[in-house]
Design a protein around this motif. Structure first.
Motif, PDB file in Angstrom:
ATOM      1  N   SER A 151       0.826  -1.211   0.000  1.00 36.06           N
ATOM      2  CA  SER A 151       0.000   0.000   0.000  1.00 36.06           C
ATOM      3  C   SER A 151       0.862   1.264   0.000  1.00 36.06           C
ATOM      4  N   LEU A 152       1.965   1.229   0.742  1.00 38.87           N
ATOM      5  CA  LEU A 152       2.868   2.379   0.749  1.00 38.87           C
ATOM      6  C   LEU A 152       3.488   2.575  -0.634  1.00 38.87           C
ATOM      7  N   ALA A 153       3.823   1.477  -1.283  1.00 41.40           N
ATOM      8  CA  ALA A 153       4.374   1.578  -2.633  1.00 41.40           C
ATOM      9  C   ALA A 153       3.378   2.229  -3.586  1.00 41.40           C
ATOM     10  N   ASN A 154       2.128   1.834  -3.494  1.00 42.45           N
ATOM     11  CA  ASN A 154       1.101   2.443  -4.346  1.00 42.45           C
ATOM     12  C   ASN A 154       0.957   3.938  -4.058  1.00 42.45           C
TER      13      ASN A 154
ATOM     14  N   ILE B   6      -0.382  -1.408  -8.218  1.00 45.00           N
ATOM     15  CA  ILE B   6      -0.473  -2.820  -7.847  1.00 45.00           C
ATOM     16  C   ILE B   6      -1.882  -3.089  -7.326  1.00 45.00           C
ATOM     17  N   GLU B   7      -2.609  -3.962  -8.009  1.00 43.37           N
ATOM     18  CA  GLU B   7      -3.969  -4.306  -7.589  1.00 43.37           C
ATOM     19  C   GLU B   7      -3.890  -5.398  -6.513  1.00 43.37           C
ATOM     20  N   LEU B   8      -4.072  -4.994  -5.276  1.00 42.66           N
ATOM     21  CA  LEU B   8      -3.915  -5.904  -4.146  1.00 42.66           C
ATOM     22  C   LEU B   8      -5.258  -6.490  -3.729  1.00 42.66           C
ATOM     23  N   THR B   9      -5.325  -7.820  -3.629  1.00 45.69           N
ATOM     24  CA  THR B   9      -6.551  -8.506  -3.222  1.00 45.69           C
ATOM     25  C   THR B   9      -6.233  -9.541  -2.154  1.00 45.69           C
ATOM     26  N   LEU B  10      -6.987  -9.518  -1.068  1.00 46.83           N
ATOM     27  CA  LEU B  10      -6.860 -10.542  -0.037  1.00 46.83           C
ATOM     28  C   LEU B  10      -7.804 -11.685  -0.392  1.00 46.83           C
TER      29      LEU B  10
ATOM     30  N   PRO C 217      12.815  -0.766  -9.322  1.00 45.07           N
ATOM     31  CA  PRO C 217      13.858  -0.675  -8.300  1.00 45.07           C
ATOM     32  C   PRO C 217      13.845   0.657  -7.557  1.00 45.07           C
ATOM     33  N   ALA C 218      13.532   1.732  -8.270  1.00 40.27           N
ATOM     34  CA  ALA C 218      13.506   3.054  -7.629  1.00 40.27           C
ATOM     35  C   ALA C 218      12.407   3.130  -6.582  1.00 40.27           C
ATOM     36  N   LEU C 219      11.240   2.560  -6.895  1.00 45.53           N
ATOM     37  CA  LEU C 219      10.139   2.586  -5.939  1.00 45.53           C
ATOM     38  C   LEU C 219      10.461   1.727  -4.722  1.00 45.53           C
ATOM     39  N   ALA C 220      11.041   0.563  -4.944  1.00 44.39           N
ATOM     40  CA  ALA C 220      11.409  -0.308  -3.821  1.00 44.39           C
ATOM     41  C   ALA C 220      12.412   0.389  -2.915  1.00 44.39           C
TER      42      ALA C 220
ATOM     43  N   LEU D 187      12.775   3.601  -2.494  1.00 43.67           N
ATOM     44  CA  LEU D 187      12.081   4.686  -1.804  1.00 43.67           C
ATOM     45  C   LEU D 187      11.254   4.153  -0.637  1.00 43.67           C
ATOM     46  N   VAL D 188      10.512   3.090  -0.866  1.00 44.16           N
ATOM     47  CA  VAL D 188       9.693   2.495   0.196  1.00 44.16           C
ATOM     48  C   VAL D 188      10.583   1.992   1.334  1.00 44.16           C
ATOM     49  N   ALA D 189      11.703   1.367   0.999  1.00 43.04           N
ATOM     50  CA  ALA D 189      12.623   0.863   2.023  1.00 43.04           C
ATOM     51  C   ALA D 189      13.138   1.999   2.893  1.00 43.04           C
ATOM     52  N   ARG D 190      13.408   3.146   2.292  1.00 42.30           N
ATOM     53  CA  ARG D 190      13.891   4.294   3.071  1.00 42.30           C
ATOM     54  C   ARG D 190      12.815   4.807   4.013  1.00 42.30           C
ATOM     55  N   TYR D 191      11.582   4.844   3.560  1.00 44.35           N
ATOM     56  CA  TYR D 191      10.496   5.308   4.425  1.00 44.35           C
ATOM     57  C   TYR D 191      10.239   4.320   5.566  1.00 44.35           C
ATOM     58  N   LEU D 192      10.450   3.048   5.300  1.00 45.51           N
ATOM     59  CA  LEU D 192      10.234   2.024   6.332  1.00 45.51           C
ATOM     60  C   LEU D 192      11.476   1.772   7.188  1.00 45.51           C
ATOM     61  N   LEU D 193      12.569   2.463   6.880  1.00 41.40           N
ATOM     62  CA  LEU D 193      13.836   2.285   7.601  1.00 41.40           C
ATOM     63  C   LEU D 193      14.329   0.838   7.506  1.00 41.40           C
ATOM     64  N   VAL D 194      14.216   0.271   6.318  1.00 45.85           N
ATOM     65  CA  VAL D 194      14.666  -1.108   6.094  1.00 45.85           C
ATOM     66  C   VAL D 194      15.994  -1.067   5.353  1.00 45.85           C
ATOM     67  N   GLU D 195      17.036  -1.578   6.004  1.00 43.10           N
ATOM     68  CA  GLU D 195      18.342  -1.662   5.373  1.00 43.10           C
ATOM     69  C   GLU D 195      18.448  -2.954   4.558  1.00 43.10           C
ATOM     70  N   ALA D 196      19.367  -2.955   3.605  1.00 43.06           N
ATOM     71  CA  ALA D 196      19.608  -4.179   2.837  1.00 43.06           C
ATOM     72  C   ALA D 196      20.098  -5.277   3.771  1.00 43.06           C
ATOM     73  N   ARG D 197      19.498  -6.446   3.662  1.00 38.70           N
ATOM     74  CA  ARG D 197      19.887  -7.569   4.522  1.00 38.70           C
ATOM     75  C   ARG D 197      19.654  -8.855   3.740  1.00 38.70           C
ATOM     76  N   ASN D 198      20.719  -9.593   3.550  1.00 40.71           N
ATOM     77  CA  ASN D 198      20.645 -10.786   2.716  1.00 40.71           C
ATOM     78  C   ASN D 198      20.631 -12.079   3.504  1.00 40.71           C
ATOM     79  N   SER D 199      20.907 -11.989   4.811  1.00 39.23           N
ATOM     80  CA  SER D 199      21.122 -13.212   5.573  1.00 39.23           C
ATOM     81  C   SER D 199      20.372 -13.209   6.889  1.00 39.23           C
ATOM     82  N   GLN D 200      19.924 -14.415   7.282  1.00 39.49           N
ATOM     83  CA  GLN D 200      19.383 -14.624   8.626  1.00 39.49           C
ATOM     84  C   GLN D 200      20.457 -15.170   9.574  1.00 39.49           C
ATOM     85  N   ALA D 201      21.646 -15.398   9.026  1.00 40.63           N
ATOM     86  CA  ALA D 201      22.672 -16.138   9.765  1.00 40.63           C
ATOM     87  C   ALA D 201      22.999 -15.515  11.107  1.00 40.63           C
ATOM     88  N   GLU D 202      23.025 -14.179  11.174  1.00 36.08           N
ATOM     89  CA  GLU D 202      23.393 -13.519  12.422  1.00 36.08           C
ATOM     90  C   GLU D 202      22.394 -13.798  13.540  1.00 36.08           C
TER      91      GLU D 202
END
Length: 320
Positions: free
Chosen positions: A24-27, A40-44, A186-189, A191-206
């Motif tokens: 929804s934030l992306a939209n 993005i047409e989102l349907t539950l 990629p630009a929208l993703a 932007l949304v990541a910055r608003y959500l304060l989500v850093e790049a993270r590739n691993s669950q290992a830690e």
């Protein structure tokens, strides 16, 4: 893009909200870009008319038979967080109906994704057989036992292929949604990541707790107990097998089937876990910590931490 979220009874509230809110934030933000991507047409969607979350909230869904074919289908986690309750959840009568819907959508060409324990529902369909996947790190042993034809890497946050995308635990629902958005823009993703304060993270290992995984099997637990007392001395497969009360070959097979690792690889995981603990709870130098976990110098430990966790010593010391 038509995006369906397949909602089953007992869905994990946070996982469902993470998917819907990220999309929804992306939209909402797409119009701020110079080249706005399509909405993005989102349907539950549900296979039952009445759906309750794990916390007892009602989810307004449309039935799977009454919606147009999707481009992407995402499956959030169940609220059942541990193997025993998740196993019981997978025997409920709505699961075969959900599996049938996933198979139908996949045949029609939809890209399917799942996060956390939602990967189990996708694996129940048989569609992941022969493919790579991830899930919540603590559910790895259960996943391997149930779905031996799926190549599991629970250390990864996202595992992607042309037909399927799976994500790790809990907040990896955000990573899953961002991955789908990134495929469109990629630009929208970003932007949304910055608003959500989500850093790049590739691993669950830690975040993995090796001791928790070891309890999935008595033989693995005996090996883990032996290993924790041998971190500074070094690894010996013969001694490990003797301590676990089995042969070297049987020990190697058991660790592979339960954890997807060799005995030496798991031994290194325990060294990494202890090294991170020492970095975060004391003031010892990297060279001193390296000695305590069985490495000859700090450079070797630094390289291992970077390779296993994707983070350096400074980041780990400050808990980053």
């Amino acid at each position: 893009m038509k995006l369906h979220i397949l909602v089953c009874d007992g869905v994990f509230d946070l996982g469902l909200a993470a998917l819907t809110d990220t999309v929804s934030l992306a939209n909402a933000m797409s119009s701020s870009l110079p080249q706005a991507p399509a909405h993005i047409e989102l349907t539950l969607v549900g296979v039952r008319r009445r759906i309750l979350t794990a916390q007892g909230l009602t989810v307004p869904v449309v039935t799977a038979r009454g919606v147009p074919e999707p481009d992407v289908v995402l499956v959030p986690a169940f609220g059942d967080k541990m193997p025993d309750t998740l196993s019981a959840r997978l025997t409920r009568p709505d699961v075969p109906d959900a599996v049938a819907a996933l198979q139908l959508w996949s045949t029609a060409g939809a890209h399917l994704g799942a996060a956390c324990s939602g990967s189990f529902l996708l694996a129940e369909s048989g569609l992941l057989d022969g493919h790579r996947a991830t899930t919540s790190w603590w559910l790895g042993p259960m996943f391997r036992q149930r779905y031996p034809n799926v190549t599991l890497d629970e250390s990864r946050m996202i595992v992607n292929s042309t037909r399927f995308t799976t994500a790790g635990a809990a907040l990896a629902h955000v990573d899953l949604a961002l991955h789908i958005i990134r495929g469109r823009s990629p630009a929208l993703a970003a932007l949304v990541a910055r608003y959500l304060l989500v850093e790049a993270r590739n691993s669950q290992a830690e975040f993995v707790i090796p001791d928790h995984l070891a309890h999935a099997d008595p033989m693995v637990e005996r090996f883990e107990s032996w290993a924790r007392h041998r971190l500074a001395q070094g690894f010996s497969l013969a001694e490990a097998a003797s301590a676990a009360g089995t042969s070297e070959r049987t020990l190697a097979r058991r660790l592979q089937s339960v954890l997807g690792k060799t005995p030496l690889s798991y031994f290194q995981d325990l060294r990494v876990e202890h090294a991170v603990h020492l970095l975060r709870t004391g003031n010892a130098s990297v060279d001193q910590i390296a000695t305590q976990v069985g490495y000859s110098d700090g450079a070797t430990l630094r390289a291992l931490l970077r390779r296993k966790l994707g983070r350096g010593v400074r980041e780990l010391r400050r808990g980053g």
